[in-house]
Design a protein around this motif. Structure first.
Motif: not given
Length: 568
Positions: A80-83, A102-104, A116-120, A201-202
């Protein structure tokens, strides 16, 4: 385990430190559980728990454990993105696990995962900044270079190739005696899957990639060696090329200018000399791979033209010529063929068959040169004159040996001796617009030798090309397939033969499938004793064929319905 950690935060060291015995045993048990197989529901509960344990212990420490690294590499795509953010923030030494992020990141984004995406992304940005600050040290240190390569692929959206894959996600528990999976089924190796449609991609990643590439180009003299640093430059070229960055051409020119500078002795032809250097040649080959048609044309006429025979006969430089042929435009293919074609016997005699396969691969892409390419190839093997030898070209090509008097004797060998390179040559020739000589030679083989060809690992690939080529006339294909009648059991009970039988089945119309099924259905006991045979029995639905043949024939016209019925 309650978050017990033996990882010293902030150490930032790649030095050896280990999980305590209890933690190591936990990840060994987790690995065994994954290898045994989990249902999707079990996996959905299992993955977050194990990843949370890895986050509490320190992902960098876990990634250096033999079992822990495999567990992380397999489960990170399911994270999960938060983890993922706290794991990634502490994962710098774990390049293999980093590549799995990458797949995540490329999943279809949802509003509820935005934070969560921003944190990653922030964690990736911090890691990229740390690496860019000391890029030479990372590239020249073997473990650090692995991190750098994984980061480059991550920023460019290029999946990493060659990572280990466990048979876990959605596969369910393994069953005793299961037959082989159809080709292409099951989890694909990392790098084999296309990027998801619509995934982007971001926006922060391309500038980070450009920053790293600029740092690498700036420090190019220090990165030509050792091999781990050279490999970082090769991956950079690949990633920039795949991401369609303008920096790819600049780095390509910089590499060629550094490794093959013109000099008084070689004002024009320095590149072939660079390709003779075992260390520099790998990097130059990578540059040739990403150079565009216009640049390749210029490179050929400046560096290669007039020197092809020497390059093709050199044990190292011939690989650079192969990369040139792999990507050359049509006009360059014609010029190479004109100069090197009459001398193809030289690299063959020196044990460089890759030159011949690259040449035929280039001709396969350039139909205008196929006739001339086939002529030069058969001349190199002594199969062009007299004309009746052309129907005897199969064994010389397959075995990579010139024609001999023994080839005039029918059945001189019990089976066709096929090498890997010979198989590649035959596959290319079967995709030519006029594959007549190879088809004629295959048609002259008796059934036992055709079956032996299908059971051979490289020979089975020749059958694949025969069945897949749009240039093989259907009538000639049917004649060859009829020779397999009476031998389907031999194919079904063999690892390679069963795969060829699957391809034959897929290429056959309804009546031909019924004939195959009828022959195999009478051999139920023999098929049941063999693991490959059991897989063929299930894949062809032979139980249904015996019980309700009309329904089976009806379902052959609706493959999706047949598959659903067999799965039920």
């Amino acid at each position: 385990m309650g978050g017990r950690s033996r990882y010293r935060e902030g150490s930032g060291s790649l030095s050896a430190s280990r999980l305590d015995p209890e933690a190591a045993a936990y990840f060994r048990k987790a690995l065994e559980t994954l290898q045994e197989g989990l249902s999707p529901e079990e996996l959905a509960l299992f993955a977050p728990n194990v990843l949370a344990e890895a986050a509490s212990l320190g992902p960098a420490l876990v990634s250096r454990d033999a079992a822990g690294s495999r567990v992380l590499a397999s489960l990170l795509p399911l994270s999960p993105l938060p983890l993922l953010a706290p794991i990634l923030a502490r994962l710098a030494p774990g390049g293999a696990a980093l590549a799995r992020v990458l797949p995540v990141l490329r999943r279809d984004p949802h509003d509820d995962a935005a934070d969560a995406r921003e944190a990653v992304e922030a964690a990736v940005t911090r890691l990229a900044g740390d690496v860019a600050g000391d890029v030479v040290a990372f590239a020249r240190h073997p473990p650090g270079s692995f991190v750098l390569r994984a980061l480059l692929r991550l920023l460019g959206g290029v999946p990493a190739a060659g990572l280990p894959q466990l048979p876990l996600a959605g596969a369910g528990p393994k069953h005793e005696g299961a037959g082989p999976s159809p080709e292409g089924a099951g989890p694909s190796p990392e790098g084999a899957e296309p990027n998801p449609e619509g995934a982007e991609l971001p926006p922060s990643f391309p500038p980070l990639l450009a920053q790293l590439a600029a740092q690498l180009e700036q420090n190019l003299p220090e990165l030509v060696s050792p091999p781990c640093a050279s490999l970082c430059l090769q991956v950079t070229l690949e990633v920039l090329h795949r991401s369609q960055s303008d920096a790819a051409a600049r780095l390509c020119d910089a590499v060629i200018g550094r490794l093959a500078p013109p000099g008084p002795a070689l004002p024009d032809g320095a590149l072939p000399e660079g390709l003779r250097d075992p260390q520099a040649s790998r990097l130059l080959e990578a540059a040739l791979t990403v150079a565009g048609p216009r640049r390749l044309r210029e490179i050929f006429r400046t560096h290669f033209k007039g020197r092809l025979r020497g390059v093709a006969s050199h044990r190292v430089a011939n690989h650079g010529l192969q990369r040139l042929l792999d990507h050359a435009p049509d006009d360059v293919v014609g010029e190479v063929l004109l100069e090197l074609g009459p001398a193809l016997s030289e690299p063959l005699a020196r044990g460089h068959p890759g030159v011949l396969t690259a040449m035929m691969g280039a001709c396969r892409r350039s139909p205008a040169h196929q006739g001339e390419g086939l002529k030069y190839l058969l001349q190199a093997f002594g199969c062009w004159d007299p004309p009746d030898r052309r129907r005897q070209c199969l064994e010389p090509l397959a075995g990579l040996r010139p024609f001999s008097d023994d080839d005039d004797k029918e059945g001189a060998e019990p089976e066709v001796q096929v090498t890997l390179w010979g198989s590649l040559l035959l596959q290319h020739l079967l995709h030519f617009a006029a594959p007549g000589p190879v088809l004629g030679a295959l048609g002259d083989l008796p059934p036992p030798r055709l079956v032996a060809l299908a059971r051979s690992p490289p020979g089975s690939r020749v059958w694949d090309a025969l069945l897949a080529s749009p240039h093989v006339p259907p009538r000639k294909r049917r004649r060859l397939l009829r020779k397999l009648r009476g031998h389907f059991l031999s194919l079904a009970c063999h690892r390679n033969g069963s795969r060829v039988l699957d391809a034959v089945w897929a290429a056959s119309p309804g009546p031909a499938r019924a004939a195959i099924a009828e022959e195999l259905a009478s051999q139920r006991e023999a098929l049941g004793r063999d693991p490959h045979g059991r897989g063929v029995w299930r894949a062809l639905g032979l139980d249904l064929f015996l019980r309700r043949r009309r329904l089976w024939e009806k379902l052959q016209a609706a493959p999706a319905a047949m598959t659903a019925l067999l799965e039920d």
